[in-house]
Design a protein around this motif. Structure first.
Motif, short mmCIF file in Angstrom:
data_model
loop_
_atom_site.label_atom_id
_atom_site.label_comp_id
_atom_site.label_asym_id
_atom_site.label_seq_id
_atom_site.Cartn_x
_atom_site.Cartn_y
_atom_site.Cartn_z
N LYS A 106 0.84 -1.21 0.00
CA LYS A 106 0.00 0.00 0.00
C LYS A 106 0.86 1.25 0.00
O LYS A 106 0.58 2.21 -0.72
CB LYS A 106 -0.93 -0.01 1.21
CG LYS A 106 -2.07 -1.00 1.10
CD LYS A 106 -2.93 -0.96 2.35
CE LYS A 106 -4.09 -1.93 2.27
NZ LYS A 106 -4.93 -1.89 3.49
N VAL A 113 0.97 4.23 -2.82
CA VAL A 113 0.75 5.66 -2.55
C VAL A 113 1.96 6.47 -2.99
O VAL A 113 1.81 7.58 -3.53
CB VAL A 113 0.40 5.90 -1.06
CG1 VAL A 113 0.24 7.38 -0.78
CG2 VAL A 113 -0.87 5.16 -0.69
N ALA A 141 -7.53 11.10 5.77
CA ALA A 141 -8.36 10.36 4.81
C ALA A 141 -7.59 9.22 4.16
O ALA A 141 -8.11 8.11 4.03
CB ALA A 141 -8.90 11.31 3.75
N VAL A 142 -6.35 9.48 3.78
CA VAL A 142 -5.54 8.43 3.16
C VAL A 142 -5.26 7.32 4.16
O VAL A 142 -5.36 6.13 3.84
CB VAL A 142 -4.24 9.02 2.56
CG1 VAL A 142 -3.27 7.91 2.16
CG2 VAL A 142 -4.55 9.91 1.38
N ARG A 143 -4.92 7.69 5.38
CA ARG A 143 -4.65 6.67 6.40
C ARG A 143 -5.87 5.82 6.69
O ARG A 143 -5.77 4.62 6.89
CB ARG A 143 -4.11 7.33 7.65
CG ARG A 143 -2.73 7.92 7.37
CD ARG A 143 -1.87 7.97 8.54
NE ARG A 143 -0.55 8.41 8.06
CZ ARG A 143 0.40 8.76 8.82
NH1 ARG A 143 0.24 8.75 10.12
NH2 ARG A 143 1.56 9.12 8.32
N ARG A 144 -7.04 6.45 6.74
CA ARG A 144 -8.28 5.68 6.95
C ARG A 144 -8.50 4.68 5.82
O ARG A 144 -8.83 3.53 6.04
CB ARG A 144 -9.49 6.62 7.05
CG ARG A 144 -9.74 7.17 8.43
CD ARG A 144 -11.12 7.81 8.55
NE ARG A 144 -11.40 8.80 7.52
CZ ARG A 144 -11.08 10.09 7.59
NH1 ARG A 144 -10.45 10.55 8.65
NH2 ARG A 144 -11.38 10.92 6.61
N SER A 145 -8.29 5.14 4.60
CA SER A 145 -8.52 4.26 3.45
C SER A 145 -7.50 3.13 3.39
O SER A 145 -7.82 2.04 2.95
CB SER A 145 -8.57 5.04 2.15
OG SER A 145 -7.28 5.51 1.82
N LEU A 146 -6.27 3.39 3.82
CA LEU A 146 -5.24 2.35 3.80
C LEU A 146 -5.47 1.31 4.90
O LEU A 146 -5.01 0.18 4.77
CB LEU A 146 -3.85 2.97 3.95
CG LEU A 146 -3.35 3.79 2.77
CD1 LEU A 146 -2.00 4.40 3.08
CD2 LEU A 146 -3.29 2.95 1.50
N ASN A 147 -6.14 1.70 5.97
CA ASN A 147 -6.37 0.78 7.08
C ASN A 147 -7.61 -0.08 6.90
O ASN A 147 -7.96 -0.85 7.78
CB ASN A 147 -6.43 1.55 8.40
CG ASN A 147 -5.09 2.10 8.78
OD1 ASN A 147 -4.06 1.52 8.48
ND2 ASN A 147 -5.08 3.25 9.44
N LYS A 148 -8.30 0.10 5.80
CA LYS A 148 -9.51 -0.70 5.56
C LYS A 148 -9.16 -2.10 5.16
O LYS A 148 -8.19 -2.40 4.57
CB LYS A 148 -10.39 -0.05 4.49
CG LYS A 148 -11.06 1.20 4.99
CD LYS A 148 -11.93 1.76 3.91
CE LYS A 148 -12.64 3.01 4.42
NZ LYS A 148 -13.49 3.60 3.44
#
Length: 190
Positions: A16, A20, A183-190
């Motif tokens: 990931k 990015v 926002a990017v960190r949230r999406s990467l942690n999904k």
């Protein structure tokens, strides 16, 4: 079994992160060529430093610096990713080459300050200001050498016209950067 799960998780995290890094490098490469030449200077107005500010927020010092280095490698190899859709070693060795090289220092300095003070809301602002000052110093020195002008004359055409725009870029990056990072960190942690 637990070690295997951790190894898979680490691989996924690295994958990931690499994705990015690639994406942010592409954003720099796409945005940087769109520049506005100004009649008094060989240095055009561009969004490159703004995208680097954002990349540092999203990726941190190390990965954002890798993005900038990749951008410079791609441009030096001849891809038209530098201002005005130019590329090649001649652009890096030309009057604006010092500013291009200074972008690496900008990412390192802003990233260092941001990582050193992670809980402070606007901690990156001094990093962006100091990083831009170092980028400007390197770029102005190189511009003066390339054009045969004094440092003061190069500063007048290579820095002073850009300060208001860069101040706006820093303000916008300071406001949007933390939101984009979250926002990017949230999406990467999904």
């Amino acid at each position: 079994m637990k070690d295997h799960a951790n190894t898979n998780c680490d691989r996924m995290s690295r994958t990931k992160n690499m994705a990015v890094i690639g994406l942010m490098t592409a954003v720099i490469c796409i945005a940087a060529p769109f520049s506005i030449p100004i009649p008094i200077s060989p240095v055009p107005i561009s969004l490159t430093n703004f995208i680097i500010f954002i990349a540092v927020y999203i990726l941190g010092m190390r990965s954002a610096s890798i993005c900038v280095v990749l951008y410079l490698i791609l441009g030096t190899a001849g891809l038209p990713v530098f201002s005005s859709f130019s590329g090649g070693l001649a652009k890096l060795a030309g009057p604006t080459g010092g500013y291009l090289a200074g972008f690496v220092l900008l990412a390192l300095i802003q990233g260092f300050v941001l990582e050193r003070f992670p809980g402070k809301k606007y901690a990156a602002v001094p990093g962006m200001i100091i990083g831009m000052a170092v980028c400007y110093a390197l770029g102005t020195t190189w511009l003066a050498l390339q054009t045969g002008q004094s440092f003061a004359a190069a500063l007048t055409i290579g820095v002073l016209p850009y300060l208001p725009g860069d101040a706006i870029k820093i303000i916008i990056a300071a406001i949007t950067g933390p939101k984009l990072r979250a926002a990017v960190r949230r999406s990467l942690n999904k």
